[in-house]
Design a protein around this motif. Structure first.
Motif, PDB file in Angstrom:
ATOM      1  N   THR A  94      11.401   5.786   9.553  1.00 60.10           N
ATOM      2  CA  THR A  94      10.888   4.478   9.963  1.00 60.10           C
ATOM      3  C   THR A  94      10.568   3.573   8.767  1.00 60.10           C
ATOM      4  O   THR A  94      11.272   2.596   8.519  1.00 60.10           O
ATOM      5  CB  THR A  94       9.634   4.655  10.833  1.00 60.10           C
ATOM      6  OG1 THR A  94       8.677   5.461  10.109  1.00 60.10           O
ATOM      7  CG2 THR A  94       9.975   5.341  12.147  1.00 60.10           C
ATOM      8  N   LEU A  95       9.550   3.909   8.027  1.00 57.18           N
ATOM      9  CA  LEU A  95       9.045   3.001   6.999  1.00 57.18           C
ATOM     10  C   LEU A  95       9.683   3.186   5.633  1.00 57.18           C
ATOM     11  O   LEU A  95       9.724   2.239   4.839  1.00 57.18           O
ATOM     12  CB  LEU A  95       7.523   3.169   6.866  1.00 57.18           C
ATOM     13  CG  LEU A  95       6.700   2.734   8.082  1.00 57.18           C
ATOM     14  CD1 LEU A  95       5.239   3.073   7.876  1.00 57.18           C
ATOM     15  CD2 LEU A  95       6.876   1.250   8.343  1.00 57.18           C
ATOM     16  N   MET A  96      10.167   4.369   5.339  1.00 55.30           N
ATOM     17  CA  MET A  96      10.691   4.634   3.994  1.00 55.30           C
ATOM     18  C   MET A  96      11.839   3.695   3.585  1.00 55.30           C
ATOM     19  O   MET A  96      11.857   3.204   2.445  1.00 55.30           O
ATOM     20  CB  MET A  96      11.125   6.091   3.865  1.00 55.30           C
ATOM     21  CG  MET A  96      11.412   6.510   2.438  1.00 55.30           C
ATOM     22  SD  MET A  96      11.675   8.302   2.311  1.00 55.30           S
ATOM     23  CE  MET A  96      11.953   8.460   0.559  1.00 55.30           C
ATOM     24  N   VAL A 113      10.261   0.517   2.508  1.00 59.47           N
ATOM     25  CA  VAL A 113       9.558   0.652   1.236  1.00 59.47           C
ATOM     26  C   VAL A 113      10.550   0.663   0.078  1.00 59.47           C
ATOM     27  O   VAL A 113      10.315   0.031  -0.960  1.00 59.47           O
ATOM     28  CB  VAL A 113       8.694   1.932   1.229  1.00 59.47           C
ATOM     29  CG1 VAL A 113       8.059   2.146  -0.135  1.00 59.47           C
ATOM     30  CG2 VAL A 113       7.620   1.865   2.307  1.00 59.47           C
ATOM     31  N   ILE A 114      11.672   1.343   0.249  1.00 62.05           N
ATOM     32  CA  ILE A 114      12.707   1.381  -0.797  1.00 62.05           C
ATOM     33  C   ILE A 114      13.237  -0.020  -1.058  1.00 62.05           C
ATOM     34  O   ILE A 114      13.402  -0.443  -2.201  1.00 62.05           O
ATOM     35  CB  ILE A 114      13.843   2.344  -0.395  1.00 62.05           C
ATOM     36  CG1 ILE A 114      13.333   3.793  -0.393  1.00 62.05           C
ATOM     37  CG2 ILE A 114      15.031   2.204  -1.345  1.00 62.05           C
ATOM     38  CD1 ILE A 114      14.320   4.788   0.164  1.00 62.05           C
ATOM     39  N   GLY A 135       0.812  -1.219   0.000  1.00 62.81           N
ATOM     40  CA  GLY A 135       0.000   0.000   0.000  1.00 62.81           C
ATOM     41  C   GLY A 135       0.837   1.257   0.000  1.00 62.81           C
ATOM     42  O   GLY A 135       0.515   2.237  -0.680  1.00 62.81           O
ATOM     43  N   LEU A 136       1.943   1.249   0.765  1.00 60.44           N
ATOM     44  CA  LEU A 136       2.836   2.407   0.786  1.00 60.44           C
ATOM     45  C   LEU A 136       3.504   2.594  -0.571  1.00 60.44           C
ATOM     46  O   LEU A 136       3.709   3.726  -1.018  1.00 60.44           O
ATOM     47  CB  LEU A 136       3.894   2.229   1.878  1.00 60.44           C
ATOM     48  CG  LEU A 136       3.396   2.378   3.320  1.00 60.44           C
ATOM     49  CD1 LEU A 136       4.487   1.959   4.298  1.00 60.44           C
ATOM     50  CD2 LEU A 136       2.954   3.807   3.604  1.00 60.44           C
ATOM     51  N   GLN A 137       3.840   1.499  -1.233  1.00 57.88           N
ATOM     52  CA  GLN A 137       4.449   1.600  -2.555  1.00 57.88           C
ATOM     53  C   GLN A 137       3.457   2.165  -3.572  1.00 57.88           C
ATOM     54  O   GLN A 137       3.806   3.047  -4.369  1.00 57.88           O
ATOM     55  CB  GLN A 137       4.920   0.222  -3.030  1.00 57.88           C
ATOM     56  CG  GLN A 137       5.445   0.216  -4.465  1.00 57.88           C
ATOM     57  CD  GLN A 137       5.612  -1.197  -5.011  1.00 57.88           C
ATOM     58  OE1 GLN A 137       5.468  -2.166  -4.286  1.00 57.88           O
ATOM     59  NE2 GLN A 137       5.897  -1.305  -6.292  1.00 57.88           N
ATOM     60  N   ASN A 138       2.213   1.680  -3.542  1.00 62.82           N
ATOM     61  CA  ASN A 138       1.231   2.064  -4.551  1.00 62.82           C
ATOM     62  C   ASN A 138       0.671   3.470  -4.343  1.00 62.82           C
ATOM     63  O   ASN A 138       0.437   4.196  -5.315  1.00 62.82           O
ATOM     64  CB  ASN A 138       0.071   1.055  -4.567  1.00 62.82           C
ATOM     65  CG  ASN A 138       0.503  -0.294  -5.104  1.00 62.82           C
ATOM     66  OD1 ASN A 138       1.402  -0.388  -5.923  1.00 62.82           O
ATOM     67  ND2 ASN A 138      -0.131  -1.351  -4.636  1.00 62.82           N
TER      68      ASN A 138
END
Length: 204
Positions: A86-88, A91-92, A63-66
């Motif tokens: 935190t999340l980036m 996601v990368i 979801g974070l990617q899209n």
């Protein structure tokens, strides 16, 4: 690639820590409001609850990617700063290793969803794994559909509103499911949880 492994370790440890703290707080709450004789010995174990939280990383990263990468830069700087720290990185790593999602998908399916799973039957974990897989597939479908729209629409106000709506749908369903897992209860997401129930019943 190996430089990112500590990030995954930190993510898993932080997930387990949050889950354990939540479970402990919930158990204290139960201890306060329940009488000693009303506690059921068949309650879902801490292993079930912690094991049910981890699979939701898959739909969260999808979801974070899209959707998240497109709208989060427009959010307040403090929120973007927290996201970057935190999340980036996760996601990368997820975006740069597209095969990883499918590997995790098939591993989860093989270990928990198949009728002849090699792991002993744990209904609560199985329910949450199957629900996380379904959320992942829905996120993938929504993401592919959104990317297929004309770029003029995606960059317009209406496109950003649609992306924002889809992002919060993804995030809210995952947060709700994780909170229910911590509580030791089955999530009741309309249509999605019902579909999971039907799939589990058909395999029995």
């Amino acid at each position: 690639m190996f430089n990112y492994f500590p990030i995954w370790i930190v993510a898993i440890i932080s997930t387990l820590a949050i889950g354990i703290v939540g479970i402990l707080l919930y158990q204290i709450y139960l201890f306060i409001i329940r009488s000693p004789g009303s506690y059921s010995k068949q309650d879902i174990t801490m292993v079930d609850r912690c094991g049910s939280i981890l699979p939701y990383w898959l739909p969260l990263l999808e979801g974070l990617q899209n959707f998240g990468q497109q709208i989060l830069p427009d959010y307040p700087f403090s929120m973007m700063s927290i996201y970057k720290k935190t999340l980036m990185p996760l996601v990368i790593f997820y975006v740069t290793h597209p095969a990883l999602a499918f590997i995790i998908f098939f591993v989860l399916y093989y270990l928990f969803v198949r009728a002849k799973s090699p792991i002993p039957d744990r209904p609560f974990i199985r329910f949450n794994v199957l629900q996380s897989i379904l959320l992942f597939l829905i996120n993938s479908l929504l993401g592919a559909t959104f990317r297929a729209l004309p770029i003029e629409f995606r960059m317009s106000l209406y496109g950003l509103m649609l992306c924002n709506t889809l992002f919060w749908f993804v995030l809210s369903t995952i947060i709700y499911s994780v909170l229910k897992s911590i509580e030791g209860k089955y999530a009741k997401i309309p249509v999605i949880s019902q579909a999971v129930r039907i799939q589990i019943d058909n395999q029995q």
